[in-house]
Every structure is written in C-alpha cells, then in structure tokens.
Design a protein around this motif. Structure first.
Motif, short mmCIF file in Angstrom:
data_model
loop_
_atom_site.label_atom_id
_atom_site.label_comp_id
_atom_site.label_asym_id
_atom_site.label_seq_id
_atom_site.Cartn_x
_atom_site.Cartn_y
_atom_site.Cartn_z
N HIS A 101 1.18 -2.52 -8.93
CA HIS A 101 -0.20 -2.44 -8.42
C HIS A 101 -1.10 -1.75 -9.44
N ALA A 140 11.00 -8.34 -3.64
CA ALA A 140 10.29 -7.95 -2.43
C ALA A 140 9.04 -8.81 -2.27
N PRO A 141 8.67 -9.14 -1.03
CA PRO A 141 7.46 -9.96 -0.84
C PRO A 141 6.23 -9.35 -1.49
N GLU A 142 6.16 -8.02 -1.56
CA GLU A 142 4.98 -7.36 -2.13
C GLU A 142 4.84 -7.61 -3.63
N LEU A 143 5.93 -8.04 -4.28
CA LEU A 143 5.86 -8.34 -5.71
C LEU A 143 5.44 -9.78 -5.99
N GLN A 157 13.32 -1.37 -7.23
CA GLN A 157 12.24 -2.24 -6.78
C GLN A 157 11.17 -1.52 -5.96
N GLN A 158 11.56 -0.70 -5.01
CA GLN A 158 10.56 -0.06 -4.16
C GLN A 158 9.66 0.88 -4.95
N SER A 199 9.89 -18.78 -4.66
CA SER A 199 8.65 -18.03 -4.94
C SER A 199 7.68 -18.81 -5.80
N VAL A 221 2.91 -11.80 -6.12
CA VAL A 221 1.44 -11.81 -6.13
C VAL A 221 0.95 -12.39 -7.45
N LEU A 264 6.74 -1.08 -6.87
CA LEU A 264 5.55 -1.61 -6.18
C LEU A 264 4.29 -0.87 -6.61
N PRO A 265 4.25 0.47 -6.59
CA PRO A 265 3.02 1.14 -7.05
C PRO A 265 2.78 0.96 -8.54
#
Length: 248
Positions: A115, A135-138, A107-108, A173, A140, A111-112
C-alpha cells in the motif's frame, strides 16, 4: 540442517509499526535492472526478504534460508514498512521487486508495504515460488506476480514445491506470469504438463546457470524447443551483466 524462525502473522513493533525480516535492499545507491521475466531490463529496486519454505539444491539465494552455511544474524535484519517505503521513494525508479527467499511467508506484513509503495507512485512485482496463494488484498492494480514453480531438476521436492491450489489461485488472478527455470528439453515437457493441468499462462522459460557461459549454453539447448511451444523466453540479465554479484 535448515530451520525457519517462526513468523507471527501481522507482527508489529511496540510503537505499532509493522516490520519485515529483510535480507538486503538494493538499486538506489547502485542502480540496477529487473533481470528476469516480463520486465527484464527495466530499471528496478529490490527488496529481498529473508526466509524460505523450500530448500532447493540449486537455489542462488541460500543466504536467505540455509543456516548450515550462513548466519541469520548477519544475513538478515528487521526493517519497518516506513523505512522501506522511504528508501524506495528516494529513487525515481518506478518498479520495486519484492523477492526472497519466499516473500509471501510474510504476506500479512507485506500488505502495508505494498500500500505504501503504491501510494508513492511505485508499481510492485513479486518473485514467488508459488506455494502460498496471494491474499485478496494484494490482487490490485499496480501489483504483478512472477511465479516460479520449482521442478525436481532444480533440486526441489515437487510434493512440497508444487501446490496446485496456490498455482491455480495465481492463474485465476490474471496478475501472474509463470517463470520456470529449465536445463533440458525434458524440463520443458514437465512444464507443459503443469501448464496444462493447472491452466498456467503465460509461460516463461529461463535457462538455468550461474555463469554467463552456463546461461548461454543452456539458452542454446532450449531455444528451439521453447520457440516451438510458442512460450516466452527470458535470459538472466544479472548473471550476464554483473556475474551474479549480490546487491546488483
């Protein structure tokens, strides 16, 4: 015996470029479709990541994790985020499906990648077994999750394959659909229990089968009962169209 290679969160190469452990990418050179769930039939590109945290007996992608049958040195490779984004950007298809294995193990590093894909105008669907919370960053715009919790009838150990906190995180989510593989009407009863207990919606049911004949037969077994519950029903387009061939 199945073993998982340790994956260090956020690992980068010496030059600072993030990389992922990839099983295969397809859909650019030979076009294909998303074969299941809410986007079934939509043109799609696939990034299939290697490794899984489950060992389901009926898994149809065992080349991503079953090293008693497959050689991980032949079945996986490391690819950089930049390479994967460039590959996807070379196609006009707007949907990229990130699948596995279980993609959220990495997962980490994703993220890039996500994006980058969003930046070049793609939208992203994850195919996940629902055991690892996103993850919260996903969470979106442009990202969706097709969450496929694995039942005992699929050859899974439910004590490992059903993680209530993760399922509830996906439900909260509002970016997830819950897609269950089913073989019998009894499976639908189990799905109903899980949906009620963890507030899972929308529910999609997919007939189990690795041949067109099996998919059609199971569809006919389940159809009336799925309709009676007012759930969504999806076929397995890759099985019907391409005989479940890899890379299609």
């Amino acid at each position: 015996m199945t073993t998982l290679e340790p994956i260090t969160v956020g690992t980068a190469r010496a030059d600072g470029e993030f990389w992922l452990i990839v099983a295969e990418c397809f859909g650019v050179e030979v076009p294909t479709f998303q074969g299941e769930g809410p986007s079934c039939g939509h043109p799609a590109l696939f990034i299939r990541l290697s490794r899984c945290n489950l060992t389901c007996a009926k898994c149809d992608t065992k080349h991503t994790w079953d090293w008693s049958r497959f050689d991980p040195r032949k079945e996986s490779r490391r690819q950089s985020v930049a390479e994967l984004v460039a590959w996807a950007a070379s196609s006009p298809v707007d949907l990229v499906v990130i699948t596995g294995g279980e993609p959220l193990i990495q997962q980490q590093r994703l993220l890039p990648l996500v994006h980058g894909l969003l930046t070049v105008g793609k939208r992203v669907e994850f195919e996940t077994n629902g055991t690892i919370a996103p993850a919260p960053e996903l969470l979106v715009d442009g990202v969706r999750f097709n969450v496929s919790p694995k039942l005992a009838s699929f050859g899974a150990v439910e004590a490992k394959s059903l993680v209530p906190t993760s399922l509830e995180a996906f439900a909260a989510s509002e970016l997830a659909a819950f897609k269950f593989v089913a073989s019998t009407v009894a499976d639908l009863d189990r799905i109903a229990e899980l949906a009620e207990a963890h507030r899972l919606a929308p529910v999609w049911v997919m007939p189990e089968g690795t041949t067109a004949e099996e998919v059609i037969a199971t569809t006919r077994v389940l159809a009336d009962a799925v309709a009676a519950r007012h759930w969504y029903f999806t076929t397995r387009l890759h099985v019907l169209a391409f005989a479940d061939a890899r890379g299609r």
